[in-house]
Design a protein around this motif. Sequence first.
Motif, short mmCIF file in Angstrom:
data_model
loop_
_atom_site.label_atom_id
_atom_site.label_comp_id
_atom_site.label_asym_id
_atom_site.label_seq_id
_atom_site.Cartn_x
_atom_site.Cartn_y
_atom_site.Cartn_z
N GLY A 89 5.09 1.85 0.55
CA GLY A 89 6.37 2.53 0.50
C GLY A 89 6.18 4.03 0.37
N GLN A 90 7.25 4.72 0.04
CA GLN A 90 7.20 6.18 -0.08
C GLN A 90 8.04 6.65 -1.26
N GLY A 91 7.73 7.89 -1.69
CA GLY A 91 8.57 8.56 -2.66
C GLY A 91 8.48 8.01 -4.07
N ASP A 92 9.54 8.28 -4.84
CA ASP A 92 9.55 7.91 -6.26
C ASP A 92 9.49 6.40 -6.46
N ALA A 93 10.13 5.65 -5.56
CA ALA A 93 10.12 4.19 -5.71
C ALA A 93 8.70 3.64 -5.67
N LEU A 94 7.86 4.20 -4.79
CA LEU A 94 6.47 3.76 -4.70
C LEU A 94 5.74 4.04 -6.02
N LEU A 95 5.90 5.25 -6.55
CA LEU A 95 5.24 5.63 -7.80
C LEU A 95 5.63 4.70 -8.93
N TRP A 96 6.93 4.46 -9.11
CA TRP A 96 7.38 3.68 -10.25
C TRP A 96 7.14 2.18 -10.06
N THR A 97 7.04 1.74 -8.82
CA THR A 97 6.66 0.34 -8.58
C THR A 97 5.21 0.12 -8.99
N LYS A 98 4.35 1.09 -8.68
CA LYS A 98 2.95 1.00 -9.10
C LYS A 98 2.84 1.05 -10.62
N ARG A 99 3.63 1.91 -11.24
CA ARG A 99 3.60 2.00 -12.71
C ARG A 99 4.02 0.67 -13.33
N LEU A 100 5.05 0.03 -12.76
CA LEU A 100 5.51 -1.26 -13.25
C LEU A 100 4.41 -2.32 -13.12
N ALA A 101 3.78 -2.36 -11.93
CA ALA A 101 2.74 -3.36 -11.69
C ALA A 101 1.57 -3.18 -12.65
N GLU A 102 1.14 -1.93 -12.86
CA GLU A 102 0.02 -1.68 -13.76
C GLU A 102 0.37 -2.05 -15.19
N ARG A 103 1.59 -1.76 -15.60
CA ARG A 103 2.02 -2.11 -16.97
C ARG A 103 1.99 -3.61 -17.20
N LEU A 104 2.25 -4.39 -16.14
CA LEU A 104 2.29 -5.84 -16.26
C LEU A 104 0.96 -6.50 -15.93
N GLY A 105 -0.10 -5.68 -15.84
CA GLY A 105 -1.44 -6.24 -15.73
C GLY A 105 -1.99 -6.42 -14.34
#
Length: 341
Positions: A271-287
């Motif tokens: 993806g692109q933009g802020d949604a991509l960044l925060w989706t990655k942050r969510l995935a990393e937070r959940l392991g």
Amino acid sequence: MYSSSNISTVLIGGLGIGYKPNDYLLPKFSVEAHAGELIALVGRNGVGKSTLLRTIMGLQAPFEGRVDIFGKSASSLLRKERSRLLSFVPADTVKIPNLYIRDFVALSRFPYTGWSRTLAAADWDMVDKSLLQVGINHLSYRDITTVSDGERQRAMIAFALAQDAKIILLDEPTAYLDLPNKYEVVHLLSQLAHSRNKTIIYSTHDLQGAISEADNIWMMLDTGFVAGAPEDIALSNGFNQFLANTNMMFDTSLGLFKNQRNPQKFIAIEGQGDALLWTKRLAERLGFACVERSNAEIMVSCSKTDNGSLWEVYQKNTLARKVHSLTELGQLFKGLHKLKP
């Protein structure tokens, strides 16, 4: 406007500090500060941040080495001379009932009064300008015990400004402040250092805020003293030295401090933009570990639509689910078996 200067206001050479001779809190170190700089002093609890500030003030003699203020030994400064060169804002704010904020700030002008100990019009003008500069001039006639912690901390800074010292030292000025006030106070200190060409050194545990505003960071470690621009310290892995033997790490690619994780699950996110960044942050937070699409069974595509953001979740290249918020996506991540089409 920021004015860089080569004036060495504080010169520390071969300094050894601690509670008893030959038992220093950290190895001897040397560093200097300049006019127009905001310096964040950081370190773990007990490493000696407050001790260093008191040593610079000349209130505590070092066991070894020297601290010079404008070329003169800090411990040799006479009281009146020290009060015109150095101002100190302690960690505990003043809470004296029935004391107006304006009257409290006015106390800073006594180094400049004559034998009569009365303030001249110019002194009151300095007081009012300082209150205005820190944004609490409307609170001049408020009891200092009736204002918020953030407002009281600004009053302490106004006191230091009205004292008109060339060097301002602050011991954890943001310790008891909420998040907006923490950042506002540090930003204010940065503006004051640059606009008034002062040396401002403040101790803090908020490294994220220091990275955002400080011109230099002085990092006190058990293994030694590290000094430099925040960006230099980040690139040289200095922040991870600070975090040694903890479960935290500094992500140099994002400029963020976060907990170390050992992911056992793998996901591809596109993806692109802020949604991509925060989706990655969510995935990393959940392991999850974010990997290339060819190495992952789960793939998430985030995109913009007329109705907002859309996340499409694929399992083994087959569309499993569409969701419209990261809250929903997080729920899916927590129950991967529910993703089967």
